[in-house]
Scaffold this active site. Structure first.
Site, PDB file in Angstrom:
ATOM      1  N   GLY A  11       0.833  -1.078   0.039  1.00 57.45           N
ATOM      2  CA  GLY A  11      -0.029   0.135   0.062  1.00 57.45           C
ATOM      3  C   GLY A  11       0.933   1.243   0.122  1.00 57.45           C
ATOM      4  N   ARG A  72       0.973  -5.275  -5.274  1.00 54.91           N
ATOM      5  CA  ARG A  72       1.229  -6.620  -4.619  1.00 54.91           C
ATOM      6  C   ARG A  72       1.356  -7.665  -5.681  1.00 54.91           C
ATOM      7  NH1 ARG A  72      -0.620  -4.146   0.444  1.00 54.91           N
ATOM      8  NH2 ARG A  72      -2.199  -2.899   0.262  1.00 54.91           N
ATOM      9  N   ASP A 103       4.792  -4.875   6.052  1.00 46.65           N
ATOM     10  CA  ASP A 103       5.192  -6.101   6.448  1.00 46.65           C
ATOM     11  C   ASP A 103       5.358  -7.150   5.263  1.00 46.65           C
ATOM     12  OD1 ASP A 103       2.541  -5.980   6.315  1.00 46.65           O
ATOM     13  OD2 ASP A 103       1.968  -7.135   8.061  1.00 46.65           O
ATOM     14  N   THR A 126       4.214   2.727   5.411  1.00 48.86           N
ATOM     15  CA  THR A 126       2.982   2.106   5.693  1.00 48.86           C
ATOM     16  C   THR A 126       2.091   3.261   6.466  1.00 48.86           C
ATOM     17  OG1 THR A 126       1.357   0.657   6.468  1.00 48.86           O
ATOM     18  CG2 THR A 126       3.660   0.555   7.298  1.00 48.86           C
ATOM     19  N   ASP A 128      -0.047   2.480   8.140  1.00 49.20           N
ATOM     20  CA  ASP A 128      -0.706   1.669   9.674  1.00 49.20           C
ATOM     21  C   ASP A 128       0.288   1.756  10.848  1.00 49.20           C
ATOM     22  OD1 ASP A 128      -2.582   0.499   7.776  1.00 49.20           O
ATOM     23  OD2 ASP A 128      -1.400  -1.333   7.434  1.00 49.20           O
ATOM     24  N   ASP A 130       2.109  -0.254  11.950  1.00 51.41           N
ATOM     25  CA  ASP A 130       2.055  -1.365  12.601  1.00 51.41           C
ATOM     26  C   ASP A 130       3.468  -2.381  12.583  1.00 51.41           C
ATOM     27  OD1 ASP A 130       2.205  -1.953   9.906  1.00 51.41           O
ATOM     28  OD2 ASP A 130       0.654  -3.694  10.007  1.00 51.41           O
ATOM     29  N   ARG A 172      -5.558  -2.102   8.945  1.00 52.63           N
ATOM     30  CA  ARG A 172      -5.574  -3.682   8.668  1.00 52.63           C
ATOM     31  C   ARG A 172      -5.807  -4.262  10.114  1.00 52.63           C
ATOM     32  NH1 ARG A 172      -3.636  -6.314   4.177  1.00 52.63           N
ATOM     33  NH2 ARG A 172      -2.537  -4.548   3.601  1.00 52.63           N
TER      34      ARG A 172
HETATM   35  O1  F6P Z   1      -1.716  -1.201   4.762  1.00 48.79           O
HETATM   36  C1  F6P Z   1      -2.039  -0.156   4.290  1.00 48.79           C
HETATM   37  C2  F6P Z   1      -3.625  -0.246   4.115  1.00 48.79           C
HETATM   38  O2  F6P Z   1      -4.278   0.906   3.588  1.00 48.79           O
HETATM   39  C3  F6P Z   1      -4.392  -0.980   5.256  1.00 48.79           C
HETATM   40  O3  F6P Z   1      -4.793   0.177   6.107  1.00 48.79           O
HETATM   41  C4  F6P Z   1      -5.693  -1.451   4.462  1.00 48.79           C
HETATM   42  O4  F6P Z   1      -6.259  -2.527   5.321  1.00 48.79           O
HETATM   43  C5  F6P Z   1      -4.915  -2.150   3.338  1.00 48.79           C
HETATM   44  O5  F6P Z   1      -3.861  -1.267   2.871  1.00 48.79           O
HETATM   45  C6  F6P Z   1      -6.091  -1.837   1.914  1.00 48.79           C
HETATM   46  O6  F6P Z   1      -5.242  -2.372   0.843  1.00 48.79           O
HETATM   47  P1  F6P Z   1      -5.864  -2.080  -0.618  1.00 48.79           P
HETATM   48  O7  F6P Z   1      -5.309  -0.827  -0.954  1.00 48.79           O
HETATM   49  O8  F6P Z   1      -4.768  -3.222  -1.341  1.00 48.79           O
HETATM   50  O9  F6P Z   1      -7.308  -2.199  -0.621  1.00 48.79           O
END
Ligand code: F6P
Length: 323
Positions: A11, A72, A103, A126, A128, A130, A172
């Site tokens: 992300g 990803r 991560d 990120t 997050d 985390d 997340r």
């Molecule tokens: O890891 C960053 C994040 O924005 C999280 O907070 C969220 O759960 C996820 O990515 C969403 O991912 P995507 O953009 O692939 O839907």
């Protein structure tokens, strides 16, 4: 080391561009050639690798997103995919890597180093927050401020209409975004994955407030909370409190965009330089982070397996401040 590659993965997060800029400029400063790998591991496999210089990172420090794009990759999870990626790096003579991500990015980097021995240093990027091994991740401060700005606006309308708003924030499996949103946004309740909050507790807290003549409420729900998402929580609460007028707002990807705050630009610049200098000093499979103001390199394996705990006092603060 004479040639390094840089990429963003997973992300995106505000401040990634500031970090790319710092990595490229630190490489140039130290006399190293630097290549930008587009679309993370996916682009590495395909050979989307381009030379960068000081000019290619001009005028990006203030921009959200990532000029290197992000993705990803399913293929990088396979040994064949990683072999192809390594061959592409060899083709360009790349001897070390800097990755910016979370991560998933570091899990990939850890395996890649184990299999091919190419040194990799990561910057935590990120929203997050985390990751173990740094107090703050790049993008977190901006995401929290973006969410808070939205929450302030929602509070205006909640107050005008005597409503209870269930606001879902990202993160997340972590409540790091939710906590400052709740404290800074004056929420009555916060629900995070790290602590169990039953629907009964939420109902009780809202009922108590209502009986004290409070007429509008903000409930912050972290997207990974075990009680469900904001819509599910709102539906369950509404069943118990049918006289309350509930609404749901999912802040979603708005939290991932926008110009990075000063704190994120500073962190990104500091860690970008630290990644390049870490590689030059012989660091091989680590993330650069800042803990209590000090630069620390933490093995990727620890950043992805160790928990960064949330101080339980913050939850108590929400209770105290909503009396
Ligand atoms: O890891 C960053 C994040 O924005 C999280 O907070 C969220 O759960 C996820 O990515 C969403 O991912 P995507 O953009 O692939 O839907």
């Amino acid at each position: 080391m004479k040639k390094i590659g840089v990429f963003t993965s997973g992300g995106d997060a505000p401040g990634m561009n500031a970090c790319i800029r710092a990595i490229v400029r630190a490489a140039v400063y130290h006399g190293i050639e630097v290549y930008g790998i587009h679309r993370g591991y996916k682009g590495m496999i395909k050979g989307e690798i381009y030379k960068m210089d000081s000019h290619t990172v001009s005028n990006i420090i203030q921009k959200g997103g990532t000029i290197l794009r992000s993705a990803r990759s399913k293929d990088f999870v396979t040994p064949e995919g990683r072999k192809q990626a390594y061959e592409q790096l060899q083709k360009h003579g790349i001897e070390g890597l800097v990755c910016i991500g979370g991560d998933g990015t570091f899990t990939g980097a850890n395996i890649f180093y184990e299999e091919f021995g190419i040194p990799i240093v990561g910057a935590p990027g990120t929203i997050d927050n985390d990751l173990y091994g740094t107090d703050y991740t790049i993008g977190y401060d901006t995401a929290v401020n973006t969410a808070l700005d939205a929450i302030d606006k929602i509070r205006d309308t909640a107050d005008s209409h005597d409503r209870v708003f269930f606001i879902e924030v990202m993160g997340r499996d972590s409540g790091y975004i939710a906590i400052p949103c709740a404290i800074g946004g004056g929420a009555e309740i916060v629900m995070i994955p790290e602590a169990e909050t039953s629907i009964e507790n939420v109902v009780d807290a809202l009922r108590t407030g209502w009986n004290r003549s409070k007429t509008s409420f903000i409930v912050i729900v972290a997207e990974g909370d075990e009680a469900g998402n904001a819509s599910q929580v709102a539906a369950k609460v509404q069943e118990e409190l049918p006289h309350m007028d509930a609404r749901v707002t999912i802040l979603g990807h708005v939290q991932r965009g926008g110009a990075p705050t000063a704190a994120d630009r500073m962190l990104a610049s500091q860690l970008g330089i630290a990644c390049v200098e870490g590689l030059l000093k012989g660091e091989k499979c680590v993330m650069a982070g800042i803990i209590n103001g000090e630069l620390v390199y933490t093995p990727f394996i620890e950043t992805i397996t160790k928990d960064k705990l949330i101080n339980p006092h913050y939850l108590n603060m929400v209770n105290i401040l909503s009396v």
